[in-house]
Design a protein around this motif. Structure first.
Motif, PDB file in Angstrom:
ATOM      1  N   THR A 180     -17.505 -13.501  -9.353  1.00 32.50           N
ATOM      2  CA  THR A 180     -17.422 -12.206  -8.677  1.00 32.50           C
ATOM      3  C   THR A 180     -16.990 -11.092  -9.616  1.00 32.50           C
ATOM      4  OG1 THR A 180     -16.847 -13.363  -6.625  1.00 32.50           O
ATOM      5  CG2 THR A 180     -16.467 -10.993  -6.694  1.00 32.50           C
ATOM      6  N   ALA A 231     -19.670 -10.367 -12.063  1.00 30.77           N
ATOM      7  CA  ALA A 231     -20.767  -9.627 -11.440  1.00 30.77           C
ATOM      8  C   ALA A 231     -20.417  -8.154 -11.263  1.00 30.77           C
ATOM      9  CB  ALA A 231     -21.126 -10.248 -10.096  1.00 30.77           C
ATOM     10  N   ILE A 281     -27.313 -14.218 -15.640  1.00 26.28           N
ATOM     11  CA  ILE A 281     -25.994 -14.020 -15.045  1.00 26.28           C
ATOM     12  C   ILE A 281     -25.334 -15.354 -14.666  1.00 26.28           C
ATOM     13  CG2 ILE A 281     -24.801 -13.044 -13.026  1.00 26.28           C
ATOM     14  CD1 ILE A 281     -26.473 -10.548 -13.380  1.00 26.28           C
ATOM     15  N   THR A 325     -21.872 -16.655 -16.242  1.00 24.57           N
ATOM     16  CA  THR A 325     -20.791 -17.142 -15.386  1.00 24.57           C
ATOM     17  C   THR A 325     -20.238 -18.464 -15.886  1.00 24.57           C
ATOM     18  OG1 THR A 325     -21.765 -16.024 -13.454  1.00 24.57           O
ATOM     19  CG2 THR A 325     -20.192 -17.792 -13.017  1.00 24.57           C
ATOM     20  N   ALA A 385     -23.606 -16.625  -8.379  1.00 28.93           N
ATOM     21  CA  ALA A 385     -24.051 -15.928  -9.578  1.00 28.93           C
ATOM     22  C   ALA A 385     -25.536 -15.602  -9.510  1.00 28.93           C
ATOM     23  CB  ALA A 385     -23.740 -16.775 -10.811  1.00 28.93           C
ATOM     24  N   PHE A 415     -25.949 -12.767  -7.061  1.00 28.13           N
ATOM     25  CA  PHE A 415     -25.402 -11.541  -7.652  1.00 28.13           C
ATOM     26  C   PHE A 415     -26.363 -10.963  -8.686  1.00 28.13           C
ATOM     27  CE2 PHE A 415     -20.793 -13.192  -6.915  1.00 28.13           C
ATOM     28  CZ  PHE A 415     -20.947 -12.976  -5.558  1.00 28.13           C
ATOM     29  N   GLY A 416     -26.993 -11.846  -9.471  1.00 23.71           N
ATOM     30  CA  GLY A 416     -27.964 -11.376 -10.453  1.00 23.71           C
ATOM     31  C   GLY A 416     -29.123 -10.646  -9.801  1.00 23.71           C
ATOM     32  N   ILE A 442     -22.446  -7.174  -3.504  1.00 25.18           N
ATOM     33  CA  ILE A 442     -21.884  -8.354  -4.175  1.00 25.18           C
ATOM     34  C   ILE A 442     -20.715  -8.901  -3.365  1.00 25.18           C
ATOM     35  CG2 ILE A 442     -20.458  -9.034  -6.155  1.00 25.18           C
ATOM     36  CD1 ILE A 442     -22.328  -7.280  -7.880  1.00 25.18           C
TER      37      ILE A 442
END
Length: 243
Positions: free
Chosen positions: A88, A91, A141, A145, A191, A194-195, A231
């Motif tokens: 998180t 991101a 991403i 991570t 992740a 989020f990407g 996010i």
């Protein structure tokens, strides 16, 4: 709201139409992977080490008791780093670094009419400009991570070595005790989403920029703000569904 959602969905459909020439798109994907991955490695590394160290110190401070085993510090640091801190916070940082870059790059191309020129030449502008960025974000991403998790746990180890409250042996024992693979799976799912959120939302804001340099900056700001909001929302939903 529905108008923007409809335009966003339409833009995503256009972005993933069959490309005219795979080699050109492949070159763009490779370039974006280098930009997102290697370009973000430094800031992610620094943040991860300090977050892991701080999480370990604060956990040790709150759990100092003769009735609580020292190994619990390593366990809590491990789970919080894998589940929350690394995916998180990384991101949110990447939304500022990568997202603003994407929005301003595409926004500048829009206001300087470069996108119009691509469309006149028969090039699928959303596919050429946006899909390589989304693919690279979804791939890089999660990799960032994983690196963030490793460095975060290393930061915790350094914090234990520099203090006397928890020994490094107890910390390592806590890292290995009771590990559940589900927490790593949740982290990777987060992740990946989020990407997609960062790259797609910021690309959308940049693609529909109108005006001049001021509006490009505003689009980049909106892209980062909306990315951060979504996010956190996705973080809540994924945690609720998978844990």
């Amino acid at each position: 709201m529905l108008y923007h959602l409809g335009r966003y969905i339409l833009l995503m459909k256009l972005s993933f139409k069959r490309p005219e020439k795979f080699s050109v798109y492949w070159a763009e994907v490779m370039r974006e992977m280098v930009s997102i991955g290697l370009g973000s490695l430094g800031i992610i590394s620094i943040i991860s080490v300090f977050i892991g160290a701080v999480a370990t110190i604060q956990t040790a401070f709150q759990l100092v008791s003769d009735f609580i085993p020292k190994t619990i510090v390593g366990t809590i640091t491990r789970d919080s780093t894998i589940l929350e801190f690394s995916p998180t916070i990384s991101a949110l940082v990447l939304a500022g670094r990568v997202g603003s870059s994407i929005a301003s790059q595409i926004g500048t191309m829009r206001v300087t009419e470069q996108i119009d020129a691509l469309e006149i030449m028969g090039v699928n502008a959303p596919g050429y400009l946006i899909s390589p960025k989304i693919i690279s974000g979804v791939l890089m991403i999660p990799l960032l991570t994983v690196i963030s998790i490793s460095l975060g746990l290393l930061g915790g180890y350094i914090a234990c070595a520099a203090s006397s409250e928890v020994s490094t042996a107890d910390y390592i024992t806590g890292l290995t005790d009771g590990f559940k693979t589900i927490i790593l799976q949740v982290s990777m799912v987060k992740a990946t989403f989020f990407g997609f959120i960062i790259t797609s939302i910021c690309a959308y804001q940049g693609f529909y920029t109108s005006g001049g340099a001021l509006e490009v900056g505003q689009s980049a700001t909106r892209g980062v703000v909306f990315s951060c909001i979504f996010i956190l929302f996705a973080d809540l939903v994924i945690s609720r569904l998978m844990l």
